[in-house]
Design an enzyme around this catalytic site. Sequence first.
Site, PDB file in Angstrom:
ATOM      1  N   LYS A 119      29.811 -18.890 -69.502  1.00  0.00           N
ATOM      2  CA  LYS A 119      28.766 -18.921 -70.141  1.00  0.00           C
ATOM      3  C   LYS A 119      28.177 -20.254 -71.027  1.00  0.00           C
ATOM      4  O   LYS A 119      27.056 -20.273 -71.569  1.00  0.00           O
ATOM      5  CB  LYS A 119      28.928 -17.785 -71.061  1.00  0.00           C
TER       6      LYS A 119
HETATM    7  C1  LIG Z   1      30.299 -12.816 -69.134  1.00  0.00           C
HETATM    8  C2  LIG Z   1      31.179 -12.827 -68.301  1.00  0.00           C
HETATM    9  C3  LIG Z   1      31.249 -12.274 -67.056  1.00  0.00           C
HETATM   10  C4  LIG Z   1      30.063 -11.123 -66.667  1.00  0.00           C
HETATM   11  O1  LIG Z   1      28.941 -11.868 -66.412  1.00  0.00           O
HETATM   12  P1  LIG Z   1      27.521 -10.985 -66.392  1.00  0.00           P
HETATM   13  O2  LIG Z   1      26.393 -12.116 -66.389  1.00  0.00           O
HETATM   14  O3  LIG Z   1      27.494 -10.493 -67.837  1.00  0.00           O
HETATM   15  O4  LIG Z   1      27.567 -10.118 -65.367  1.00  0.00           O
HETATM   16  C5  LIG Z   1      32.229 -12.653 -66.051  1.00  0.00           C
HETATM   17  N1  LIG Z   1      33.265 -13.096 -66.505  1.00  0.00           N
HETATM   18  C6  LIG Z   1      33.452 -13.616 -67.542  1.00  0.00           C
HETATM   19  C7  LIG Z   1      34.585 -14.351 -67.816  1.00  0.00           C
HETATM   20  C8  LIG Z   1      32.569 -13.530 -68.507  1.00  0.00           C
HETATM   21  O5  LIG Z   1      32.531 -14.233 -69.647  1.00  0.00           O
END
Ligand SMILES: *Cc1c(COP(=O)(O)O)cnc(C)c1O
Length: 437
Positions: free
Chosen positions: A107
């Site tokens: 993210k």
């Molecule tokens: C947010 C997150 C996900 C999921 O991603 P999305 O875009 O919400 O599907 C998967 N793995 C980790 C470690 C995350 O932080």
Amino acid sequence: MNYYNLKNKQETVDFKTATIKSQGSQKGLFFPETIPHFDEHFIKHLHLYSDEEIAFRCMKDFIGDDIPAEVLRTIAAETVGFMIPLKKISEQISILELFHGPTLAFKDVGARFMSRCLSYFLQDQDKKVTVLVATSGDTGGAVAHGFYNIPGINVVILYPKNRVSPVQEKQLTALGGNITALEVKGNFDDCQKMVKQAFSDESINAELFLTSANSINVARWLPQQIYYLLALKQWQQKESTDPVICVPSGNFGNICAGFLTYFRGLPADHFIAACNENDVVPDYLKTNQYQPKKASATLSNAMDVGDPSNFTRIMELFGHQFDTLNNMITGYSIDDESTLQTIKKVHEKYGYILDPHSAVAFASLEKYLNENPGKKGFILGTAHPVKFPEAVEKAANIKIEIPEALNNLMKKEKKTVEIPADFEELKRFLLNQNQEQ
Ligand SMILES: *Cc1c(COP(=O)(O)O)cnc(C)c1O
């Protein structure tokens, strides 16, 4: 480029407005009016381009004139300012390590891009801006770090009490300054609902300039396309077939960005939506019935989502054609037991340590490749295993080395405000906070 509201197609806005407003009327998500195609030479010869150039080219059609090219170049370069290597785990399965950014999770990519766009757009704004965000674990830290100390911006993060890992919690509660963490006595869906309600609340919006940093925001969602290109750049140099791409999914923003690159011309063989026990989408793919559920807590907590907000974008992208979607994507639901077994097995067999989210993806891709021999693919490694030490150590019976930077973070004090899962409490907090300034 203009964006329309998926709940009201007459409502169209430019990139700047979509970034600042985050969502349209009736809480509708914004969606690009056209899907710009990649230049064919570019997409076939990605190794001829630097990562910065790839990031810039990936994004520029979506921004139009809202950000001058030289500013966008800088933003794009900063977005990919940490390594994103594609590593081979086994002969068939590679991993795109997206966890070398400041909060050790993928993210960081979207949050870096968005925070820089937003501060560019708001530089002449005199009203204080509040970035309001709900997190199931990783968003909070990435957003907090992306916006930390940016003048004129306050960040308020809602997270479910006792549902995030200790490292995640420190990343979103220990910064202080312009970052406030609200510890909500509920689950992620409660947090997300409260945030959505705040955006449509008239009295809050009369007082405050609210914006969101969730993956519903186009400035967070769209830059996630970049690393699919960076993966392919490395893939093309090693492999001769198109990859099966497996994405650990919660709110489905990440995989939806992947689909977008596919429709723009990125060669991919197939996509896998890897879910934990929260299996709304795998269920939908089996039954053609979309049935939101209450989220249940798992080891891969960033994917504990019972009603993924980006599902509507996926439907739009596939023209609401169930069969087209079903041909392109396979869904799997992996329980905690198999997650732990996968971490253990992959460590023993290949000497590679997966975090629980990446393990869900590994198990899913392995299943698919077993059912479809002859193919190869990669998983998106969305978090560093050190963020989930208990699960990883329990599964693989290994001690993970804690990086120095993380040790310092863990020594810092947690600062939160605890609130019940009640929108009125959030409202009171936001209005009070505004008056104090
Ligand atoms: C947010 C997150 C996900 C999921 O991603 P999305 O875009 O919400 O599907 C998967 N793995 C980790 C470690 C995350 O932080």
